[in-house]
Design a protein around this motif. Structure first.
Motif, short mmCIF file in Angstrom:
data_model
loop_
_atom_site.label_atom_id
_atom_site.label_comp_id
_atom_site.label_asym_id
_atom_site.label_seq_id
_atom_site.Cartn_x
_atom_site.Cartn_y
_atom_site.Cartn_z
N GLY A 193 0.83 -1.20 0.00
CA GLY A 193 0.00 0.00 0.00
C GLY A 193 0.86 1.25 0.00
O GLY A 193 1.86 1.33 -0.70
N GLY A 194 0.47 2.22 0.80
CA GLY A 194 1.26 3.43 0.96
C GLY A 194 0.80 4.60 0.12
O GLY A 194 1.24 5.74 0.35
N GLU A 195 -0.08 4.36 -0.86
CA GLU A 195 -0.49 5.46 -1.74
C GLU A 195 -1.32 6.51 -1.01
O GLU A 195 -1.22 7.72 -1.30
N VAL A 239 3.12 -4.28 4.52
CA VAL A 239 3.10 -2.99 5.21
C VAL A 239 4.53 -2.48 5.37
O VAL A 239 4.82 -1.31 5.10
N GLY A 240 5.43 -3.36 5.79
CA GLY A 240 6.83 -2.97 5.91
C GLY A 240 7.44 -2.61 4.57
O GLY A 240 8.24 -1.67 4.46
N LEU A 293 10.48 -4.08 5.82
CA LEU A 293 11.27 -2.85 5.87
C LEU A 293 12.73 -3.12 5.53
O LEU A 293 13.42 -2.28 4.93
N LEU A 294 13.23 -4.32 5.89
CA LEU A 294 14.63 -4.66 5.67
C LEU A 294 14.89 -5.35 4.33
O LEU A 294 16.05 -5.54 3.95
N ALA A 295 13.84 -5.72 3.64
CA ALA A 295 14.01 -6.46 2.38
C ALA A 295 14.74 -5.61 1.34
O ALA A 295 14.70 -4.38 1.37
#
Length: 297
Positions: A193-195, A239-240, A293-295
């Motif tokens: 997501g994030g848009e 999410v991350g 987040l770390l990927a």
């Protein structure tokens, strides 16, 4: 005259689309003041045929469907905005239903607050199969995004933004700041997501205040398929991933990692106050977000 345009993006969820449309045609605002633009984002089920049948049965309303060939929620929403005609634009989703006063509430709000540019309403989760006992307010947020800031119009706190399935803006906002970033948002079954966060961050950076309209109510319908361990694992990871994408876009990835470390400390403390089952799912969520987040890109 069309004053408000409702935008609904849909992809292979014909049955759910009809459910939200039933709540749309139950609006108590005059039919001549609003329209509903449904964006078919390459559905392979019978979405188009079932919409045509529904629209024919409700010909007194301004219902129409357009197609967006570029796959993705941001593409679809942007197409709906471009095809719409209202000075006010409200975005809802195909997995929800809205109250009868939804359209009226947003029109009345923007009339009463001529300086307001963007708003969002109340979001109430609905669990047809029952609310699972592992669900806490913390783990519910990425699944259902409940939102209740009270019964009066107020400004959104800095920590919250309108939900993507219950937001409204003036058209001039899109003309000034652009619409949804098509590099962000869900594509098919991918849960990145994030848009919406990106969109409202741009607005706030430009000095736009976000307002809560309590009389615009949306029930977010959560099926049992979104309450499985596998879905929650994938959702948390994405999410991350979306947080990583946005952090790198804005040059704040190191800060995002520090914030995540702080959230781990808070999550571990909170886990001590929850039941063992709720604690486990909270830590699963945190681990999934951290992995995303770390990927690597």
């Amino acid at each position: 005259m069309i004053r408000l345009s409702l935008i609904i993006a849909t992809y292979n969820r014909a049955g759910q689309m009809l459910r939200v449309l039933e709540s749309v045609v139950a609006q108590d605002a005059p039919a001549g003041e609003w329209e509903c633009v449904v964006v078919n984002n390459n559905s392979t089920d019978d979405t188009e045929a079932r919409f045509a049948e529904f629209a024919a049965r409700h010909a007194e309303f301004n219902l129409r469907m357009v197609t967006e060939r570029n796959q993705g929620l941001s593409h679809a929403r942007n197409r709906g905005i471009a095809e719409s005609t209202g000075e006010l634009i409200a975005v809802i989703d195909d997995d929800e239903r809205i109250n009868a006063g939804f359209v009226r509430a947003y029109i009345a709000f923007f009339d009463a607050w001529p300086g307001a540019e963007a708003a969002g309403g109340k979001i109430i989760p609905e669990y047809p199969s029952g609310r699972p006992d592992w669900l806490s307010p913390l783990t519910e947020r990425p699944i259902a995004n409940p939102l209740d800031l009270g019964d009066a119009v107020c400004e959104f706190p800095a920590s919250r933004i309108p939900g993507g399935g219950n937001m409204a803006i003036r058209r001039r906002i899109v003309e000034r700041f652009g619409a949804f970033d098509v590099t962000l948002g869900r594509v098919g079954g991918k849960l990145v997501g994030g848009e919406e966060s990106d969109f409202f961050e741009r607005l706030r950076a430009g000095g736009i205040r976000l307002w809560y309209v309590p009389e615009a109510v949306m029930w977010h319908i959560i099926p049992s398929s979104k309450l499985t361990s596998d879905y929650f694992r994938r959702l948390s990871y994405h999410v991350g991933e979306s947080q990583r994408q946005r952090a790198k876009m804005h040059g704040r990835y190191a800060k995002a990692l520090l914030v995540e470390a702080g959230k781990w400390c808070a999550s571990l403390l909170l886990a001590c106050t929850l039941t063992p089952r709720r604690s486990l799912w909270l830590l699963r969520m945190r681990w999934g977000i951290t992995r995303g987040l770390l990927a690597r890109d």
